[in-house]
Motif scaffolding. Structure first.
Motif, PDB file in Angstrom:
ATOM      1  N   VAL A 148       1.716  -1.415  -4.249  1.00 16.97           N
ATOM      2  CA  VAL A 148       3.018  -1.161  -4.104  1.00 16.97           C
ATOM      3  C   VAL A 148       3.137   0.201  -5.379  1.00 16.97           C
ATOM      4  O   VAL A 148       2.855  -0.345  -6.485  1.00 16.97           O
ATOM      5  CB  VAL A 148       4.193  -2.077  -4.494  1.00 16.97           C
ATOM      6  CG1 VAL A 148       5.585  -1.473  -4.402  1.00 16.97           C
ATOM      7  CG2 VAL A 148       3.959  -3.209  -3.278  1.00 16.97           C
TER       8      VAL A 148
ATOM      9  N   ASP B 277       6.989   4.450  -6.406  1.00 17.62           N
ATOM     10  CA  ASP B 277       8.287   4.537  -5.727  1.00 17.62           C
ATOM     11  C   ASP B 277       8.702   3.465  -4.710  1.00 17.62           C
ATOM     12  O   ASP B 277       9.535   3.412  -4.070  1.00 17.62           O
ATOM     13  CB  ASP B 277       7.910   5.712  -4.530  1.00 17.62           C
ATOM     14  CG  ASP B 277       6.737   5.556  -3.914  1.00 17.62           C
ATOM     15  OD1 ASP B 277       6.079   4.531  -4.097  1.00 17.62           O
ATOM     16  OD2 ASP B 277       6.364   6.587  -2.925  1.00 17.62           O
ATOM     17  N   GLN B 278       7.962   2.327  -5.015  1.00 15.78           N
ATOM     18  CA  GLN B 278       8.220   1.003  -4.229  1.00 15.78           C
ATOM     19  C   GLN B 278       7.888   1.083  -2.984  1.00 15.78           C
ATOM     20  O   GLN B 278       8.429   0.239  -2.216  1.00 15.78           O
ATOM     21  CB  GLN B 278       9.682   0.639  -4.520  1.00 15.78           C
ATOM     22  CG  GLN B 278      10.338   0.414  -5.863  1.00 15.78           C
ATOM     23  CD  GLN B 278       9.587  -0.767  -6.561  1.00 15.78           C
ATOM     24  OE1 GLN B 278       9.460  -1.775  -6.086  1.00 15.78           O
ATOM     25  NE2 GLN B 278       8.703  -0.395  -7.836  1.00 15.78           N
ATOM     26  N   LYS B 279       7.101   1.839  -2.436  1.00 14.24           N
ATOM     27  CA  LYS B 279       6.639   2.031  -1.377  1.00 14.24           C
ATOM     28  C   LYS B 279       4.966   1.458  -1.124  1.00 14.24           C
ATOM     29  O   LYS B 279       4.199   1.489  -2.055  1.00 14.24           O
ATOM     30  CB  LYS B 279       6.505   3.633  -0.757  1.00 14.24           C
ATOM     31  CG  LYS B 279       7.634   4.096  -0.336  1.00 14.24           C
ATOM     32  CD  LYS B 279       7.705   5.301   0.187  1.00 14.24           C
ATOM     33  CE  LYS B 279       8.680   5.869   0.885  1.00 14.24           C
ATOM     34  NZ  LYS B 279       9.320   5.267   2.228  1.00 14.24           N
ATOM     35  N   ILE B 280       4.615   0.849  -0.053  1.00 12.81           N
ATOM     36  CA  ILE B 280       3.373   0.357  -0.084  1.00 12.81           C
ATOM     37  C   ILE B 280       2.388   1.353   0.196  1.00 12.81           C
ATOM     38  O   ILE B 280       2.561   2.475   1.027  1.00 12.81           O
ATOM     39  CB  ILE B 280       3.412  -0.743   1.360  1.00 12.81           C
ATOM     40  CG1 ILE B 280       4.470  -1.752   1.303  1.00 12.81           C
ATOM     41  CG2 ILE B 280       2.090  -1.481   1.316  1.00 12.81           C
ATOM     42  CD1 ILE B 280       4.691  -2.770   2.421  1.00 12.81           C
ATOM     43  N   GLN B 281       1.341   1.248  -0.270  1.00 17.43           N
ATOM     44  CA  GLN B 281       0.197   2.186  -0.249  1.00 17.43           C
ATOM     45  C   GLN B 281      -0.583   1.684   0.709  1.00 17.43           C
ATOM     46  O   GLN B 281      -1.298   0.543   0.646  1.00 17.43           O
ATOM     47  CB  GLN B 281      -0.400   2.217  -1.514  1.00 17.43           C
ATOM     48  CG  GLN B 281       0.443   2.778  -2.786  1.00 17.43           C
ATOM     49  CD  GLN B 281       1.282   4.145  -2.604  1.00 17.43           C
ATOM     50  OE1 GLN B 281       0.677   4.957  -2.266  1.00 17.43           O
ATOM     51  NE2 GLN B 281       2.403   3.795  -2.525  1.00 17.43           N
TER      52      GLN B 281
ATOM     53  N   GLN C 210       9.507  -1.917   8.468  1.00 18.22           N
ATOM     54  CA  GLN C 210       8.791  -1.667   6.863  1.00 18.22           C
ATOM     55  C   GLN C 210       7.494  -0.916   7.243  1.00 18.22           C
ATOM     56  O   GLN C 210       7.458  -0.148   6.278  1.00 18.22           O
ATOM     57  CB  GLN C 210       8.623  -3.086   6.431  1.00 18.22           C
ATOM     58  CG  GLN C 210       9.912  -3.835   5.874  1.00 18.22           C
ATOM     59  CD  GLN C 210       9.630  -4.977   5.231  1.00 18.22           C
ATOM     60  OE1 GLN C 210       8.966  -5.799   5.644  1.00 18.22           O
ATOM     61  NE2 GLN C 210      10.116  -4.841   3.687  1.00 18.22           N
TER      62      GLN C 210
ATOM     63  N   ARG D  70       8.930   2.834   7.583  1.00 21.40           N
ATOM     64  CA  ARG D  70       9.723   3.561   6.512  1.00 21.40           C
ATOM     65  C   ARG D  70       9.215   3.014   5.265  1.00 21.40           C
ATOM     66  O   ARG D  70       9.390   3.758   4.236  1.00 21.40           O
ATOM     67  CB  ARG D  70      11.038   2.918   6.754  1.00 21.40           C
ATOM     68  CG  ARG D  70      11.547   3.083   8.396  1.00 21.40           C
ATOM     69  CD  ARG D  70      11.836   4.482   8.615  1.00 21.40           C
ATOM     70  NE  ARG D  70      12.123   4.525  10.112  1.00 21.40           N
ATOM     71  CZ  ARG D  70      12.066   5.539  10.750  1.00 21.40           C
ATOM     72  NH1 ARG D  70      11.148   6.663  10.501  1.00 21.40           N
ATOM     73  NH2 ARG D  70      12.466   5.441  12.163  1.00 21.40           N
ATOM     74  N   ASP D  71       8.595   1.859   4.968  1.00 20.65           N
ATOM     75  CA  ASP D  71       8.300   1.505   3.523  1.00 20.65           C
ATOM     76  C   ASP D  71       6.848   1.646   3.208  1.00 20.65           C
ATOM     77  O   ASP D  71       6.356   1.206   2.214  1.00 20.65           O
ATOM     78  CB  ASP D  71       8.733  -0.147   3.532  1.00 20.65           C
ATOM     79  CG  ASP D  71      10.219  -0.020   3.477  1.00 20.65           C
ATOM     80  OD1 ASP D  71      10.716   0.965   3.138  1.00 20.65           O
ATOM     81  OD2 ASP D  71      10.589  -1.206   3.546  1.00 20.65           O
ATOM     82  N   VAL D  72       6.273   2.107   4.073  1.00 21.62           N
ATOM     83  CA  VAL D  72       4.677   2.638   3.667  1.00 21.62           C
ATOM     84  C   VAL D  72       4.433   3.847   3.401  1.00 21.62           C
ATOM     85  O   VAL D  72       4.959   4.876   4.168  1.00 21.62           O
ATOM     86  CB  VAL D  72       3.663   2.277   5.202  1.00 21.62           C
ATOM     87  CG1 VAL D  72       2.123   2.735   4.825  1.00 21.62           C
ATOM     88  CG2 VAL D  72       3.670   0.849   5.193  1.00 21.62           C
ATOM     89  N   ASN D  73       3.702   4.379   2.291  1.00 22.06           N
ATOM     90  CA  ASN D  73       3.622   5.827   1.912  1.00 22.06           C
ATOM     91  C   ASN D  73       2.637   6.408   2.733  1.00 22.06           C
ATOM     92  O   ASN D  73       1.466   6.650   2.426  1.00 22.06           O
ATOM     93  CB  ASN D  73       3.345   5.761   0.453  1.00 22.06           C
ATOM     94  CG  ASN D  73       3.118   7.268  -0.056  1.00 22.06           C
ATOM     95  OD1 ASN D  73       3.652   8.209   0.740  1.00 22.06           O
ATOM     96  ND2 ASN D  73       2.592   7.501  -1.212  1.00 22.06           N
ATOM     97  N   TRP D  74       2.894   6.570   4.091  1.00 22.35           N
ATOM     98  CA  TRP D  74       2.032   7.468   4.996  1.00 22.35           C
ATOM     99  C   TRP D  74       1.522   8.990   4.488  1.00 22.35           C
ATOM    100  O   TRP D  74       0.301   9.400   4.774  1.00 22.35           O
ATOM    101  CB  TRP D  74       2.223   7.507   6.411  1.00 22.35           C
ATOM    102  CG  TRP D  74       2.379   6.142   7.023  1.00 22.35           C
ATOM    103  CD1 TRP D  74       3.849   5.626   7.198  1.00 22.35           C
ATOM    104  CD2 TRP D  74       1.583   5.307   7.489  1.00 22.35           C
ATOM    105  NE1 TRP D  74       3.400   4.132   7.905  1.00 22.35           N
ATOM    106  CE2 TRP D  74       2.045   4.206   8.125  1.00 22.35           C
ATOM    107  CE3 TRP D  74       0.191   5.510   7.471  1.00 22.35           C
ATOM    108  CZ2 TRP D  74       1.300   3.134   8.673  1.00 22.35           C
ATOM    109  CZ3 TRP D  74      -0.747   4.188   7.985  1.00 22.35           C
ATOM    110  CH2 TRP D  74       0.041   3.240   8.330  1.00 22.35           C
TER     111      TRP D  74
END
Length: 241
Positions: free
Chosen positions: A71, A74-78, A113, A116-120
């Motif tokens: 993580v 930015d609190q996004k999953i890498q 998630q 939206r919550d993965v840093n693509w």
């Protein structure tokens, strides 16, 4: 209310491509991974989202069963980086032998998630490997994000075609364009170069002709690679149509 008004693009992702089959065991994940790698080798920025919540197989196919996403600040999953591609799968988050005993709401939240919550980051293509069937995951994908098109995987026999038809019908009903069909396990090439039809040849070609759906190519059994006419350049021509 029209459910497709909920659609919102994934930041930085130009095209989302679904790979489905309607049926398990036809090599859908294999096709999804090979399509992603072919596009990546063409110089494009590619990601793979393994949306098969109940049977994720992309981590094993990419040799990444022990990978664990981090993580970021930015609190996004890498996403896990493999062969130059960004990848995400529930298989990275749970043990391989552990079942995901989830009902619809948990599944919907997990899919949201992943979107939206993965840093693509910046991607030309995000390949989404769908689970078998025409259920919640495929519908959630179509409702949540704009999908540029779908590739359907089928094997030669009519028992596989029957389910592939259902997958194509699902895409049509959810306003997702079917870019074409890949016929997997089409034949075996012997040591002498001869072709052996391992499965009874069904009505796939006739059905595609009637429906005016493009056959993107064939794959040898068990895996000999896409024929020349089904390279990523052929796929991109289908996308532009």
């Amino acid at each position: 209310m029209n459910p497709f008004t909920q659609q919102a693009p994934i930041a930085g992702v130009k095209h989302v491509i679904a790979v489905g089959s309607g049926k398990g065991g036809v090599g859908k994940s294999t096709v999804a991974v090979n399509l992603a790698m072919a596009l990546q080798k063409s110089g494009l920025k590619v990601g793979i989202l393994d949306a098969d919540i109940y049977g994720p197989s992309v981590p094993r196919m990419l040799g990444a069963t022990s990978a664990k996403p981090e993580v970021g600040a930015d609190q996004k999953i890498q996403p896990v980086l493999r062969y130059g591609m960004k990848t995400m799968s529930l298989g990275y988050l749970v043990d391989e032998g552990m079942a995901a005993v989830w009902r619809g709401p948990m599944l919907f939240k997990a899919m949201d998630q992943f979107f939206r919550d993965v840093n693509w980051g910046e991607l030309d293509f995000l390949i989404v490997d769908l689970p078998p069937g025409t259920g919640d995951v495929g519908l959630t994908l179509a409702q949540k994000v704009p999908v540029s098109g779908a590739v359907v995987v089928c094997t030669p026999q009519n028992v596989a075609l029957a389910d592939a038809k259902k997958a194509m019908d699902m895409f049509e009903r959810t306003n997702v364009r079917v870019l074409g069909v890949v016929e997997n396990m089409a034949y075996l090439i012997g040591a002498d170069g001869s072709k052996t039809q391992l499965f009874p040849k069904g009505d796939l070609d006739a059905y595609l002709d009637v429906k005016k759906i493009r056959k993107l190519g064939q794959i040898h059994f068990p895996l000999g690679g896409l024929k020349r006419r089904s390279r990523s350049s052929s796929f991109r021509k289908s996308l532009r149509r």
